[in-house]
Design a protein around this motif. Sequence first.
Motif, PDB file in Angstrom:
ATOM      1  N   LYS A  89      36.603  30.879  89.359  1.00 54.68           N
ATOM      2  CA  LYS A  89      35.388  31.210  88.600  1.00 54.68           C
ATOM      3  C   LYS A  89      34.131  31.084  89.433  1.00 54.68           C
ATOM      4  O   LYS A  89      33.129  31.753  89.180  1.00 54.68           O
ATOM      5  CB  LYS A  89      35.305  30.325  87.341  1.00 54.68           C
ATOM      6  CG  LYS A  89      35.160  28.849  87.619  1.00 54.68           C
ATOM      7  CD  LYS A  89      35.352  28.029  86.337  1.00 54.68           C
ATOM      8  CE  LYS A  89      36.820  27.762  86.075  1.00 54.68           C
ATOM      9  NZ  LYS A  89      37.124  27.099  84.824  1.00 54.68           N
ATOM     10  N   ASP A  94      41.327  32.411  83.928  1.00 54.87           N
ATOM     11  CA  ASP A  94      40.776  31.267  83.197  1.00 54.87           C
ATOM     12  C   ASP A  94      41.161  31.445  81.726  1.00 54.87           C
ATOM     13  O   ASP A  94      41.020  32.540  81.173  1.00 54.87           O
ATOM     14  CB  ASP A  94      39.248  31.287  83.374  1.00 54.87           C
ATOM     15  CG  ASP A  94      38.655  29.899  83.378  1.00 54.87           C
ATOM     16  OD1 ASP A  94      39.356  28.951  82.988  1.00 54.87           O
ATOM     17  OD2 ASP A  94      37.479  29.767  83.760  1.00 54.87           O
ATOM     18  N   SER A  95      41.670  30.377  81.092  1.00 55.90           N
ATOM     19  CA  SER A  95      42.294  30.550  79.766  1.00 55.90           C
ATOM     20  C   SER A  95      41.317  31.107  78.731  1.00 55.90           C
ATOM     21  O   SER A  95      41.691  31.952  77.907  1.00 55.90           O
ATOM     22  CB  SER A  95      42.877  29.223  79.282  1.00 55.90           C
ATOM     23  OG  SER A  95      41.875  28.232  79.234  1.00 55.90           O
ATOM     24  N   GLU A  96      40.060  30.654  78.791  1.00 59.52           N
ATOM     25  CA  GLU A  96      39.063  31.128  77.813  1.00 59.52           C
ATOM     26  C   GLU A  96      38.806  32.628  77.986  1.00 59.52           C
ATOM     27  O   GLU A  96      38.706  33.372  77.020  1.00 59.52           O
ATOM     28  CB  GLU A  96      37.736  30.382  77.990  1.00 59.52           C
ATOM     29  CG  GLU A  96      37.801  28.884  77.707  1.00 59.52           C
ATOM     30  CD  GLU A  96      38.434  28.082  78.837  1.00 59.52           C
ATOM     31  OE1 GLU A  96      38.790  28.679  79.880  1.00 59.52           O
ATOM     32  OE2 GLU A  96      38.594  26.858  78.682  1.00 59.52           O
ATOM     33  N   ASN A 122      32.274  22.542  83.855  1.00 63.63           N
ATOM     34  CA  ASN A 122      33.254  23.625  83.793  1.00 63.63           C
ATOM     35  C   ASN A 122      32.866  24.652  82.725  1.00 63.63           C
ATOM     36  O   ASN A 122      32.961  25.856  82.945  1.00 63.63           O
ATOM     37  CB  ASN A 122      34.648  23.056  83.520  1.00 63.63           C
ATOM     38  CG  ASN A 122      35.717  24.143  83.565  1.00 63.63           C
ATOM     39  OD1 ASN A 122      35.752  24.941  84.491  1.00 63.63           O
ATOM     40  ND2 ASN A 122      36.560  24.200  82.550  1.00 63.63           N
ATOM     41  N   GLU A 130      31.880  28.498  83.139  1.00 63.37           N
ATOM     42  CA  GLU A 130      32.608  29.523  82.375  1.00 63.37           C
ATOM     43  C   GLU A 130      31.671  30.423  81.577  1.00 63.37           C
ATOM     44  O   GLU A 130      31.978  31.600  81.344  1.00 63.37           O
ATOM     45  CB  GLU A 130      33.626  28.844  81.449  1.00 63.37           C
ATOM     46  CG  GLU A 130      34.765  28.238  82.252  1.00 63.37           C
ATOM     47  CD  GLU A 130      35.875  27.615  81.415  1.00 63.37           C
ATOM     48  OE1 GLU A 130      36.903  27.251  81.985  1.00 63.37           O
ATOM     49  OE2 GLU A 130      35.707  27.502  80.178  1.00 63.37           O
TER      50      GLU A 130
HETATM   51 MG    MG Z   1      38.896  27.407  81.508  1.00 63.68          MG
END
Ligand code: MG
Length: 387
Positions: free
Chosen positions: A124, A149-151, A216, A220
């Motif tokens: 990121k 990235d999971s989001e 983080n 994000e």
């Molecule tokens: Mg994440």
Amino acid sequence: MQRRVAILGSTGSIGKQALEVISMHSQSFIAEVLTAQSNAETLINQALTFNPNVVVIGDANKYETVKQALAHTDVKVYAGADAIAQVVTMDTIDIVLTALVGYAGLLPTIAAIKAGKPIALANKETLVVAGEIITQLAAQHKVVLLPVDSEHSAIFQCLQGEWDNAIEKIYLTASGGPFRGKDLKYLVSVTKAQALKHPNWSMGAKITIDSASMMNKGLEMIEAKWLFNLSETQIDVVVHPQSIIHSMVQFEDGSIKAQMGLPDMRLPIQYALTYPLRPQAAYPRFDFKLYPTLTFENVDKTVFKNLQLAIDAMAMGGIMPCALNAANEIAVQAFLNDEIGFVQMSEVIAACLDATTNETQPALETLMHTDAQTRIKASKICKSLGH
Ligand code: MG
Ligand code: NAD
């Protein structure tokens, strides 16, 4: 036809899980290139297991070790940061997974985009530092940026079939980390060991500290701004301690789509590699009975100051997110070295941002200069704060 994958940072948390995904779908993928910074032993073992065409060790001092260990194989061995940025352009690579940590992801990602490689983007920091340059370059070279990235994977999944519908806003979910609900007084004395204990995810040290400080989530937000072409006011954060909803998109009719699942990074890694397909996988399934309540809270940005600093840097734009990132990388390292305390990380970053004169629409060289200068500044501040 197998897709040939280059994994930058194969010895890290994301890198290792990506190799698991590749093993599970060995009829679809092969590891073509593996790179690591200094963990020669793991890189050698991975090379012996996956037999890639090329491995690169960032730390040139480890070159001989890797070279000798692989001398009886036909794996090619290179060393140094430049080599990482060069190998991504190889004709035999079909997709590049950027799973290396920090600013080091920037130049290899640019090289891969210029070579027309699809990017599965875990790193990121690249979008935080140079989101405008990266997204423009990707558009110019018709390269897709597939979020890992999971989001961001969650948002990307929610957007399938919705390309013509405007996004009203997105909600990035945050677990809240190990210090969820704590006050500033508590944070002053937290230890490295406490900060490294994330409740829901097992990750590399840097992102684990960023999760504890909420930096983080700030990184994000900036990542989401560039990936999904959003304004700052369209990006919101909600604390969701169970980490089951990975993020949400709210459309202009008021409807919200969420993507759910157990916290398991192999899912978003796999989705980025197999997009738009969802091949069968045996990862553990979510059980509603084990999660009778999903809860949501606000973040206190006066306690988690790093999140506010990231929001401020995002709003200022220009070189400020780059300065934020560099100051944060130095501050996190100083905290991990026991040189500064947890809340002092915010002091370092705030002081660096204060001392930076913004420049809008920076060229890559300007960003590289900003990164280098901010690291020097941040290191000095860390020393002056040191205990
Ligand atoms: Mg994440
Ligand atoms: P990690 O520290 O576990 O692994 C980092 C990898 O990058 C290692 O292979 C290391 O050798 C390599 N590396 C480190 N410094 C380097 C340098 N200067 N040059 C070249 N290679 C270098 O990190 P991670 O947790 O796997 O995270 C990797 C990236 O993915 C980060 O940007 C992180 O924010 C992002 N991410 C990670 C997770 C996760 O669950 N771990 C989730 C979302 C996003």
